[in-house]
Motif scaffolding. Structure first.
Motif, PDB file in Angstrom:
ATOM      1  N   SER A 134       0.641 -10.819   0.713  1.00 34.95           N
ATOM      2  CA  SER A 134      -0.006 -10.559   1.997  1.00 34.95           C
ATOM      3  C   SER A 134      -0.825  -9.276   1.878  1.00 34.95           C
ATOM      4  O   SER A 134      -0.685  -8.515   0.920  1.00 34.95           O
ATOM      5  N   GLU A 135      -1.681  -9.025   2.875  1.00 35.81           N
ATOM      6  CA  GLU A 135      -2.438  -7.770   2.887  1.00 35.81           C
ATOM      7  C   GLU A 135      -1.490  -6.574   2.846  1.00 35.81           C
ATOM      8  O   GLU A 135      -1.713  -5.619   2.088  1.00 35.81           O
ATOM      9  N   ALA A 136      -0.426  -6.615   3.646  1.00 35.10           N
ATOM     10  CA  ALA A 136       0.509  -5.494   3.709  1.00 35.10           C
ATOM     11  C   ALA A 136       1.189  -5.261   2.368  1.00 35.10           C
ATOM     12  O   ALA A 136       1.363  -4.108   1.938  1.00 35.10           O
ATOM     13  N   GLU A 137       1.569  -6.346   1.688  1.00 30.47           N
ATOM     14  CA  GLU A 137       2.221  -6.206   0.377  1.00 30.47           C
ATOM     15  C   GLU A 137       1.264  -5.612  -0.648  1.00 30.47           C
ATOM     16  O   GLU A 137       1.634  -4.750  -1.447  1.00 30.47           O
ATOM     17  N   LEU A 138       0.004  -6.069  -0.614  1.00 30.31           N
ATOM     18  CA  LEU A 138      -0.993  -5.540  -1.542  1.00 30.31           C
ATOM     19  C   LEU A 138      -1.249  -4.061  -1.280  1.00 30.31           C
ATOM     20  O   LEU A 138      -1.316  -3.258  -2.220  1.00 30.31           O
ATOM     21  N   MET A 139      -1.376  -3.676  -0.019  1.00 27.79           N
ATOM     22  CA  MET A 139      -1.663  -2.280   0.304  1.00 27.79           C
ATOM     23  C   MET A 139      -0.507  -1.372  -0.092  1.00 27.79           C
ATOM     24  O   MET A 139      -0.722  -0.234  -0.534  1.00 27.79           O
ATOM     25  N   LYS A 140       0.709  -1.854   0.031  1.00 26.89           N
ATOM     26  CA  LYS A 140       1.866  -1.062  -0.384  1.00 26.89           C
ATOM     27  C   LYS A 140       1.796  -0.781  -1.887  1.00 26.89           C
ATOM     28  O   LYS A 140       2.055   0.352  -2.342  1.00 26.89           O
ATOM     29  N   ILE A 141       1.439  -1.807  -2.664  1.00 22.67           N
ATOM     30  CA  ILE A 141       1.295  -1.643  -4.119  1.00 22.67           C
ATOM     31  C   ILE A 141       0.136  -0.709  -4.428  1.00 22.67           C
ATOM     32  O   ILE A 141       0.245   0.199  -5.263  1.00 22.67           O
ATOM     33  N   ALA A 142      -0.994  -0.902  -3.749  1.00 24.92           N
ATOM     34  CA  ALA A 142      -2.192  -0.108  -4.028  1.00 24.92           C
ATOM     35  C   ALA A 142      -1.977   1.369  -3.723  1.00 24.92           C
ATOM     36  O   ALA A 142      -2.446   2.238  -4.466  1.00 24.92           O
TER      37      ALA A 142
END
Length: 242
Positions: free
Chosen positions: A185-193
């Motif tokens: 999800s967008e939220a999961e990607l942003m957490k990683i980024a």
């Protein structure tokens, strides 16, 4: 339709632009004085040695674990990384413009401080929209980059069913390939980024497990730290904007 068996992505080696940009950011400058256009920025001496380390990693793979094809961003630093890493391995390669780095438009060659000082409205708009959807004037959002990556991966699945594909690309595309491979999800990607800086010549890979791709490694740099691996060269430390 049969899916890819294995997918991996390598970020390009340290470029002369990376060196200059880091000095500008840490020095509190507003602009990054890189003489070439982004597509023409070459590898630094350290970057070339990092690419050689990727080549050693490839050479150490069992024959049935080697990539069947490499797909390369057209930017010079990425093509140089692939050329050095692939060497005389016999792995065929193709250049595809859909793997190019994210285009920054009006933000190009500005540091974080520079965006805030020179383009305060864009700075505020980016903060409000978030990295995933923010599109700078004349540039791309991460969602825009995903459109071309989806197109590329669809063609690779069709052209290389059950195949093993290695991509040579950039930091943003590295993260976005993970987004697609793991269906984040967008939220999961942003957490990683927010928690990750993708290292130069880092490797990430995913292997087919039934209907899904399972992560094998992410942002792996062990090949860069083995005995004889590259250290930062003095010419990179001393590099100055020109």
């Amino acid at each position: 339709m049969e899916q890819l068996q294995w997918l991996a992505v390598v970020r390009h080696g340290l470029s002369t632009g990376n060196v200059i940009a880091e000095k500008a950011e840490t020095g509190g400058l507003e602009a990054i004085d890189i003489p070439e256009r982004d597509a023409d920025v070459p590898l630094s001496g350290t970057g070339r040695e990092q690419a050689e380390a990727v080549g050693k990693w490839l050479a150490g793979l069992p024959a049935d674990e080697r990539p069947g094809i490499a797909v390369v961003s057209p930017y010079l630093r990425t093509r140089q990384t692939a050329e050095i890493a692939l060497g005389d391995s016999g792995i065929p390669s193709v250049v595809d413009e859909r793997l190019r780095d994210r285009e920054l438009g009006i933000l190009d060659l500005l540091t974080g401080r520079g965006v805030q000082a020179r383009l305060p409205q864009e700075y505020a708009r980016r903060a409000r929209l978030g990295k995933f959807y923010y599109r700078p004037p004349g540039g791309e959002s991460w969602a825009d980059v995903l459109l071309r990556l989806r197109s590329l991966l669809r063609e690779l699945r069709e052209d290389h069913p059950g195949g093993r594909v290695l991509l040579f690309a950039h930091e943003a595309t590295h993260l976005l390939v993970r987004y697609l491979a793991e269906q984040l999800s967008e939220a999961e990607l942003m957490k990683i980024a927010h928690a990750t800086t993708v290292a130069n010549c880092a490797i990430s890979s995913w292997r087919r497990d039934g209907e899904t791709l399972r992560a094998e490694m992410f942002n792996e740099v062990v090949h860069l730290h083995e005995e004889g691996a590259p250290a930062t060269k003095q010419e990179d430390v001393d590099a100055e904007p020109v």
